[in-house]
Design a protein around this motif. Structure first.
Motif, PDB file in Angstrom:
ATOM      1  N   ALA A  31       9.649  -1.208  -2.821  1.00 44.93           N
ATOM      2  CA  ALA A  31       8.367  -0.786  -2.236  1.00 44.93           C
ATOM      3  C   ALA A  31       8.390   0.700  -1.885  1.00 44.93           C
ATOM      4  N   THR A  32       9.492   1.164  -1.333  1.00 44.17           N
ATOM      5  CA  THR A  32       9.594   2.567  -0.952  1.00 44.17           C
ATOM      6  C   THR A  32       9.547   3.483  -2.171  1.00 44.17           C
TER       7      THR A  32
ATOM      8  N   ASN B 213       6.556   7.401  -5.166  1.00 45.93           N
ATOM      9  CA  ASN B 213       6.183   7.897  -6.484  1.00 45.93           C
ATOM     10  C   ASN B 213       4.668   7.966  -6.675  1.00 45.93           C
ATOM     11  N   ALA B 214       3.929   7.208  -5.870  1.00 48.03           N
ATOM     12  CA  ALA B 214       2.468   7.183  -6.005  1.00 48.03           C
ATOM     13  C   ALA B 214       1.887   8.518  -5.563  1.00 48.03           C
ATOM     14  N   LEU B 215       1.041   9.053  -6.396  1.00 48.79           N
ATOM     15  CA  LEU B 215       0.372  10.303  -6.051  1.00 48.79           C
ATOM     16  C   LEU B 215      -0.920   9.976  -5.325  1.00 48.79           C
ATOM     17  N   GLY B 216      -1.211  10.705  -4.301  1.00 48.26           N
ATOM     18  CA  GLY B 216      -2.468  10.480  -3.607  1.00 48.26           C
ATOM     19  C   GLY B 216      -2.279  10.253  -2.124  1.00 48.26           C
TER      20      GLY B 216
ATOM     21  N   THR C  61      -3.250   4.754  -1.730  1.00 48.19           N
ATOM     22  CA  THR C  61      -2.584   4.681  -3.034  1.00 48.19           C
ATOM     23  C   THR C  61      -1.121   4.287  -2.866  1.00 48.19           C
ATOM     24  N   ALA C  62      -0.452   4.852  -1.889  1.00 48.51           N
ATOM     25  CA  ALA C  62       0.941   4.510  -1.627  1.00 48.51           C
ATOM     26  C   ALA C  62       1.077   3.051  -1.208  1.00 48.51           C
ATOM     27  N   THR C  63       0.148   2.565  -0.414  1.00 57.72           N
ATOM     28  CA  THR C  63       0.165   1.167   0.013  1.00 57.72           C
ATOM     29  C   THR C  63      -0.033   0.239  -1.171  1.00 57.72           C
TER      30      THR C  63
ATOM     31  N   PRO D 169       3.233  -4.773  -4.191  1.00 57.87           N
ATOM     32  CA  PRO D 169       3.715  -5.895  -5.018  1.00 57.87           C
ATOM     33  C   PRO D 169       5.087  -6.466  -4.645  1.00 57.87           C
ATOM     34  N   PRO D 170       6.119  -5.646  -4.380  1.00 59.41           N
ATOM     35  CA  PRO D 170       7.398  -6.262  -4.018  1.00 59.41           C
ATOM     36  C   PRO D 170       7.364  -6.974  -2.671  1.00 59.41           C
TER      37      PRO D 170
END
Length: 120
Positions: free
Chosen positions: A74-75, A80-83, A87-89, A94-95
């Motif tokens: 999850a971390t 890695n999520a941009l925004g 977006t990070a949430t 999923p994990p």
């Protein structure tokens, strides 16, 4: 349903983990890199399910492995999520959803129904 959530979570997270691996690893190794996270996760999952199906209590170490690798996954996906935070949430969910589904499945498998005696 549990397998759907786990499979979908794996498919969503795999690409993110693969992209993280390609930045530092050779291309041939990068495809296998997500298995470093999903390998222990799957083995711990199977150990927990086997214990639940045989009516034994699960060892704390299996749940510790599940939680540890779910949090790493999850971390890494969230970082890695941009925004923004949303977006990070979405990327990191999923994990955690797969872990929650496994916990609920084990709870259902180990729940013993107590019978209510007939009142006569």
């Amino acid at each position: 349903m549990v397998m759907s959530v786990v499979s979908l979570g794996g498919l969503i997270s795999y690409e993110t983990l693969h992209v993280l691996g390609t930045s530092d690893l050779p291309q041939g190794v990068a495809h296998w890199w997500p298995l470093l996270i999903y390998g222990p996760w799957i083995v711990a999952c199977l150990t927990i399910l086997r214990s639940a199906l045989h009516g034994r209590s699960t060892k704390g170490s299996s749940w510790t492995i599940m939680i540890f690798f779910s949090l790493i996954n999850a971390t890494l996906c969230a970082v890695n999520a941009l925004g923004d935070a949303v977006t990070a949430t979405v990327a990191g969910l999923p994990p955690i959803a797969a872990l929650a589904c496994l916990h609920q499945l084990v709870d259902q498998l180990t729940h013993k129904v107590t019978q209510i005696p007939n009142s006569q």
